[in-house]
Design a protein around this motif. Structure first.
Motif, short mmCIF file in Angstrom:
data_model
loop_
_atom_site.label_atom_id
_atom_site.label_comp_id
_atom_site.label_asym_id
_atom_site.label_seq_id
_atom_site.Cartn_x
_atom_site.Cartn_y
_atom_site.Cartn_z
N PRO A 196 0.06 6.12 -4.54
CA PRO A 196 0.23 4.94 -3.70
C PRO A 196 -0.96 3.98 -3.84
O PRO A 196 -2.11 4.43 -3.95
N GLU B 238 11.57 -3.17 0.28
CA GLU B 238 10.43 -2.33 0.69
C GLU B 238 9.12 -3.10 0.61
O GLU B 238 8.24 -2.93 1.46
N VAL C 85 4.89 9.61 -1.37
CA VAL C 85 3.86 8.78 -0.76
C VAL C 85 3.64 9.24 0.68
O VAL C 85 4.58 9.33 1.46
N PRO D 196 8.91 7.46 -4.10
CA PRO D 196 8.81 6.27 -4.94
C PRO D 196 10.09 6.04 -5.75
O PRO D 196 10.84 6.98 -6.02
N THR D 197 10.32 4.79 -6.13
CA THR D 197 11.57 4.46 -6.82
C THR D 197 11.39 4.48 -8.32
O THR D 197 12.36 4.35 -9.04
N PHE E 40 2.31 4.44 15.30
CA PHE E 40 3.40 3.69 14.70
C PHE E 40 3.98 2.66 15.67
O PHE E 40 4.25 2.99 16.82
N ASP F 228 1.19 6.67 -10.60
CA ASP F 228 2.16 7.22 -9.65
C ASP F 228 1.58 7.49 -8.27
O ASP F 228 2.20 8.13 -7.44
N LYS G 11 0.80 -1.22 0.00
CA LYS G 11 0.00 0.00 0.00
C LYS G 11 0.83 1.27 0.00
O LYS G 11 0.40 2.30 -0.46
N GLY G 12 2.04 1.18 0.55
CA GLY G 12 2.88 2.38 0.60
C GLY G 12 3.72 2.56 -0.66
O GLY G 12 4.50 3.49 -0.75
N MET G 13 3.59 1.63 -1.60
CA MET G 13 4.33 1.76 -2.85
C MET G 13 3.34 2.19 -3.93
O MET G 13 2.14 1.96 -3.81
N THR G 14 3.86 2.82 -4.98
CA THR G 14 2.95 3.31 -6.00
C THR G 14 2.40 2.12 -6.80
O THR G 14 2.91 1.01 -6.73
N ARG H 208 7.49 8.84 1.83
CA ARG H 208 8.34 7.92 1.09
C ARG H 208 8.48 8.40 -0.34
O ARG H 208 7.49 8.78 -0.96
N GLU I 42 5.27 -0.14 8.41
CA GLU I 42 6.50 -0.08 9.17
C GLU I 42 7.21 -1.41 9.22
O GLU I 42 8.31 -1.53 9.71
N MET J 51 11.87 6.38 9.15
CA MET J 51 12.42 5.16 8.59
C MET J 51 12.47 5.23 7.07
O MET J 51 11.50 5.56 6.42
N GLU K 260 5.05 0.72 -8.94
CA GLU K 260 6.03 -0.06 -8.18
C GLU K 260 5.49 -1.44 -7.84
O GLU K 260 6.21 -2.43 -7.88
N PHE L 209 0.18 5.72 4.35
CA PHE L 209 0.11 4.49 3.56
C PHE L 209 1.29 3.56 3.82
O PHE L 209 1.21 2.37 3.57
N VAL L 210 2.40 4.13 4.29
CA VAL L 210 3.63 3.35 4.37
C VAL L 210 3.59 2.45 5.59
O VAL L 210 3.32 2.90 6.70
N LYS M 291 5.51 11.44 -7.22
CA LYS M 291 4.67 11.93 -6.13
C LYS M 291 5.13 11.27 -4.84
O LYS M 291 5.26 10.06 -4.78
#
Lengths: 300, 461, 305
Positions: free
Chosen positions: A182, B309, B451, B441-442, C100, A180, A122-125, B439, B458, B376, A128, B455-456, B449
């Motif tokens: 998430p 990731e 992130v 994006p790669t 977190f 692009d 979910k945290g990646m686009t 975050r 842990e 992180m 990705e 959404f990220v 954009k």
């Protein structure tokens, strides 16, 4: 007849301690078919999936998967007797999935799956997500990272190709404009489709979908049916499907297997299943001889 | 968790503030009475005796009461105000500011880092520069590098490692022992020490692969402690607590930094000063840190980095996509340990002396806290956190003027770790996800954009 | 054989102390799923509270009855340490609950560093020693000049531990607080919907854990007669090992784990190597976590796909 099977599940039994989740289940899925696995809640459908995709090790039974030359099925007995988990030739392969760890089921045997509770990164686009699913070919192209770190062109080309493939799939599932963003930001229905596209990016021969229509509205279910039919048509990927939404099951499946309490109670085309008293009894939660009276009872 | 009672919208509830302050004061009195009100001291007969410190106790309780009032009258209304003015999402101005920051910060910070020794010499002159380059520059850069190394394991792969200092120690002892025994040069031993550390990283990583979250943290902590205890007890090799001294110092491509005729100063026709070595070491660690950053940036865009990731986001999904999670985790451990080993061998070469004292759990905790406080996965955040935490605590050494206020017995450096611990707690409460929690994006199709933090994941590992 | 019996006696004593600390870890982990890293240092604070109280009683008030002073020390230690733990939970953990996952852990590590250095600054870095409470020993066995002894100190530690564990067991099994705790362990949101004050229950968990750690602290001071600001870390880790060995979340497990760790440590020191006794403890921790993560009495965790 067995020559065209993609998957043969034979005498599959899965016990958790004393609980028997699946009891002596056998069924087949044919190449290019959409096979549906249905049954009431708790019937053991997801457990079957977890056994096929290597997340669980079945207590007993054989799960064989095949691609390429149909003649390879003849070698199944020999392979089973050996201690090997697969037999691969240039023109095909035969795999004993119950002997393989989960990631190899996808990597070597080319079985891809989705999950009942969506498991996107979910945290990646969105893009990705589709690149991660092409991990193994990209990893080879990056020379196990070494060439990639040194900036060799080989990897750049491979990544461009991977991106193109991702774009193709994004166009197909209508998410190209959100590439692009998430994945966690997408609406639920889009997440479902993205998860299917992500699984397809691994180039599977068998795609296992665990309740892909769950939580979708009727319009979205319709789109899903179209997507699955077009996947089958264009990529020749066989599909194994767990589903509660009978409109989807009846519309697209070529073959339906019905489970109840871990036991197969019926099997056939959707039309056959629809009229099978066993199935109706299982879904209504009554004994078979009571079905008549339940159905004819006026709805109060 | 529980439903929050709707607090008064605006203004300050004076009665409640006073009640809170009174309770806080009473609790502080109860806790601090035995710990500050009395001091246990050894008397003439070498027995423990008690001395009372009523004024100190009164000051501390007073401070707690003031802090409570400050929260009631300043912090809480300010928070309410902020929430009322900006109900949801960031303002456009904030976003523009952040974008400018993201664009200009990295080149600016790099510039400062590269010209730092010149700046210091310009400001303090030759005599004072050693202290500022060594204690601040090199010290901070070591932690930046360690933070970036651990960031690979914790920030990217989501594997909680509380024993990172073990690899730092392996690197340091590898360099010290090999340099003393075989007389090999720093530049040969640096990669060797790194590889040895990476080897240990993989070796220790292997048994803990199945563990998740806090359990992984505890086992890595245990491994870190085991390595330290072995260093203490294996006296034949490591000389135990005494440590290893007169470790060969690095040379400038074969030219030593000594006052001799073949020393650096003599060869280049300069007047001898220890400053040259310090400057040289500064640029070595800067180069090593930048190497870590560069490799990490590259790795993130390679399948292995994306797999790390993805692993942090959802391990089961990774396995369903044919990713060998075992190898993925081990490479994270190994590469993280590699950079830890580099930093360790640099540390040994810079100090010329190492002992197990330098590799305690507190050190691991400091590195981990730098990674988490920084945010992180964010390299800039980690660098800022290292600068703030290490620079801040090193600053205490410079606060000699406090002695004039509190008397000559007052040594600000003994409050270093006290304040470090307190800062860890306060920053976590202020920003639980660290300073930079978004975050990058790669890969992208049209635009990169950022992130949003929510959404990220842990990581559960 | 005599050495063995002596080491078992010593091990049970040490293990009682570990077990008492371990309960604090196991209860907090059970209820909020967090390793309370500062718990070892809370224990250390309790040893200092006990030290100061003991000195006040002995040198200022001149109380000569050892049992009376022990009672007062225990009481003061439990109250003050509970207050410390309550405050830590309120200030450093509660604001981070539900946020977190790493934040509470880092906060707890920060608290641990803070407490250790606070005591160092406030009371000085030196070891603090007091004359032993009881000197008397009972000789149980004697052969070839080797005496197996049971000291009064050990008997008191056993007795106090047993008494307090019984009281504690009553609290967690028979009272409404214990029921609320078990409810929060299962599902905090549901518990709060059913009228359980979750914040208060969690606070009480910290308080009870700290009170038992304070008992351990008093016993530790009485047994060894020496305390230092750095004495929180290693006993803390060993108690955590005990909690894990017994099965984290399980209170009887914590006690059994504590006794086992205590005995393993004394036997290891006697038969193998005193230098490596901590290495042994850490190895057990690693081995148990890797091969038996559910511990002796814990419930195994099934991976959900």
């Amino acid at each position: 007849m067995s020559a065209t099977d993609v998957l043969q599940v034979e005498h599959l039994t899965m016990r958790f301690g004393g609980l028997v989740a699946i009891q002596d289940l056998s069924f087949r899925a044919r190449h290019g078919d959409i096979t549906a696995l249905i049954g009431p809640n708790g019937a053991g459908k997801t457990t079957v999936f977890n056994c096929i995709t290597g997340f669980y090790k079945p207590t007993e039974g054989r799960i064989a998967l095949h691609h390429g030359d149909p003649a390879m099925w003849d070698e199944l007995g020999a392979l089973t007797d050996s201690s090997l988990r697969k037999r691969v030739r240039a023109d095909g392969g035969l795999f004993l999935l119950e002997r393989m760890p989960d990631y190899l089921v996808t990597k070597d045997a080319r079985v891809a799956r989705t999950f009942q509770n969506i498991r996107l990164f979910k945290g990646m686009t969105v893009l990705e997500n589709l690149l991660v699913s092409q991990h193994n070919p990209l990893m080879r192209a990056s020379g196990l990272t070494v060439l990639g770190i040194l900036g060799f062109g080989v990897y750049r080309h491979a990544e461009n190709r991977a991106t193109e493939k991702a774009i193709q799939w994004l166009e197909k599932i209508n998410l190209i404009d959100r590439a692009d963003d998430p994945a966690g930001d997408l609406p639920y229905g889009d997440q479902r489709r993205l998860e299917i596209a992500r699984a397809m990016c691994t180039d599977p021969v068998l795609l296992c979908l665990d309740e892909p229509a769950a939580g979708l509205n009727p319009r979205e279910s319709g789109e899903l049916s179209e997507l699955l039919l077009s996947i089958r048509q264009e990529t020749k990927t066989s599909i194994l499907l767990i589903e509660h939404d009978m409109s989807v099951v009846m519309e697209i499946s070529d073959h339906v297997v019905v489970l109840d309490y871990g036991v197969k109670i019926s099997e056939g085309t959707s039309a056959e299943i629809r009229d099978d008293p066993n199935v109706i009894a299982a879904y209504l939660g009554v004994e078979q001889d009571e079905v008549e009276s339940v159905i004819t009872e006026p709805v109060s | 968790m529980t439903l929050q009672a709707s607090a008064p919208k605006t203004g300050v509830n004076v009665a409640r503030a006073i009640r809170d302050a009174t309770i806080a004061g009473l609790i502080a009195f109860g806790i601090l009475l035995p710990l500050i009100g009395f001091e246990t001291v050894q008397n003439m007969r070498n027995e423990l005796a008690l001395e009372t410190r009523p004024w100190l106790l009164a000051i501390f309780v007073g401070l707690v009461v003031l802090a409570s009032l400050f929260i009631s009258f300043v912090v809480r209304p300010w928070n309410q105000h902020r929430r009322a003015v900006r109900p949801a999402g960031a303002s456009l101005k904030g976003a523009a500011l952040r974008a400018a920051f993201a664009k200009w910060f990295t080149p600016f910070a790099l510039g400062v880092a590269v010209f730092y020794p010149v700046l210091v010499i310009w400001i303090t002159g030759f005599s004072g520069a050693v202290k500022w380059i060594d204690n601040f520059g090199i010290q901070i850069l070591i932690y930046v590098m360690l933070g970036w190394g651990l960031n690979i394991v914790v920030g990217l792969a989501g594997l909680l490692d509380l024993g990172y200092v073990a690899f730092y120690a392996v690197g340091a002892y590898s360099y010290a022992l090999l340099a003393k025994t075989f007389g090999l040069s720093f530049w040969i031993l640096l990669p060797l020490a790194g590889i040895l550390s990476a080897f240990w990283g993989v070796l220790l990583g292997f048994p803990v692969l199945r563990l998740r979250g806090d359990y992984l943290a505890i086992v890595t902590l245990a491994f870190g402690e085991i390595i330290r205890l072995v260093l203490i007890n294996w006296v034949d090799v490591t000389s135990g607590y005494a440590g290893i001294s007169s470790i060969p110092r690095p040379t400038f491509f074969g030219i030593p930094f000594t006052a001799n005729e073949d020393g650096f100063a003599a060869v280049f026709g300069l007047e001898f000063t220890p400053l040259y070595r310090t400057i040289f070491l500064y640029y070595v660690i800067l180069a090593l840190a930048l190497l870590t950053a560069f490799v990490t940036v590259r790795l993130r865009r390679l399948p292995i980095g994306r797999a790390w990731e993805a692993l942090r986001e959802d391990e089961i999904a990774c396995r369903s996509l044919g990713i060998n999670t075992t190898n993925t985790k081990l490479t994270a451990f190994g590469i993280g340990a590699l950079f830890g080993g580099f930093a360790g061998s640099f540390f040994a070469a810079r100090q010329g002396f190492i002992s197990p004292e330098s590799f305690t759990f507190t050190e691991s905790a400091m590195i981990l806290s730098i990674v988490v406080l920084g945010g992180m996965g964010s390299q800039i955040g980690v660098a800022i956190a290292a600068l703030a935490m290490i620079g801040g605590t090193e600053m205490l050494r410079e606060l000699d003027f406090l002695k004039q206020i509190f008397g000559a017995g007052f040594d600000p450096t003994q409050y270093r770790m006290l304040l470090f611990g307190l800062a860890m707690v306060l920053i976590m409460i202020w920003k639980p996800r660290g300073l930079i929690s978004t975050r990058e994006p790669t890969a992208f199709l049209k635009e990169r954009k950022t992130v949003a933090a929510k959404f990220v994941e842990e990581g559960r590992g | 054989m005599e050495v063995f019996i002596q080491q078992i006696i010593n091990g049970i004593t040490l293990g009682s102390i570990y077990g008492l600390i371990a309960i604090g870890y196991t209860m907090v982990f059970g209820i909020i799923g967090m390793v309370n890293f500062a718990h070892g240092d809370v224990f250390m604070v309790s040893t200092f509270v006990a030290l100061v109280t003991a000195l006040i009683l002995a040198t200022w008030l001149g109380i000569s009855s050892i049992f009376l002073s022990l009672f007062v020390i225990l009481l003061v230690g439990m109250v003050v340490t509970s207050l410390v733990s309550w405050t830590i939970e309120r200030l450093a953990y509660r604001p981070l609950r539900g946020s977190f996952r790493l934040a509470p852990l880092i906060s707890a590590i920060g608290m641990s560093i803070f407490l250790m250095n606070f005591v160092q600054v406030a009371q000085g870095p030196r070891n603090k020693s007091i004359p032993p409470f009881f000197q008397n020993v009972i000789v149980i066995m004697e052969r070839e000049g080797y005496q197996v002894t049971l000291s009064y100190r050990q008997i008191i530690i056993w007795a106090v531990t047993a008494t307090l564990l019984t009281a504690f067991w009553y609290i967690v099994t028979k009272t409404s607080l214990g029921r609320a705790q078990r409810a929060c362990e299962q599902d905090q949101k549901m518990a709060s919907l059913l009228g359980v004050d979750v914040d208060r229950t969690i606070s009480m968990t910290f308080v009870i854990g700290a009170a038992l750690a304070a008992v351990a602290g008093t016993m530790y001071l009485m047994y060894y007669g020496v305390v230092s600001f750095s004495d929180g870390f290693v006993p803390g880790i060993k108690a955590f090992t005990a909690a894990v060995l017994g099965g984290i979340g399980s209170i009887p497990g914590a006690v059994i784990g504590g006794l086992l760790i205590g005995m393993i440590e004394t036997l290891w020191s006697a038969y193998f190597s005193l230098d490596y006794k901590d290495v042994a403890a850490f190895c057990i921790l690693a081995i148990v976590l890797i091969f038996l993560p559910q511990g002796l009495l814990g419930r195994p965790e099934v991976e959900k796909v």
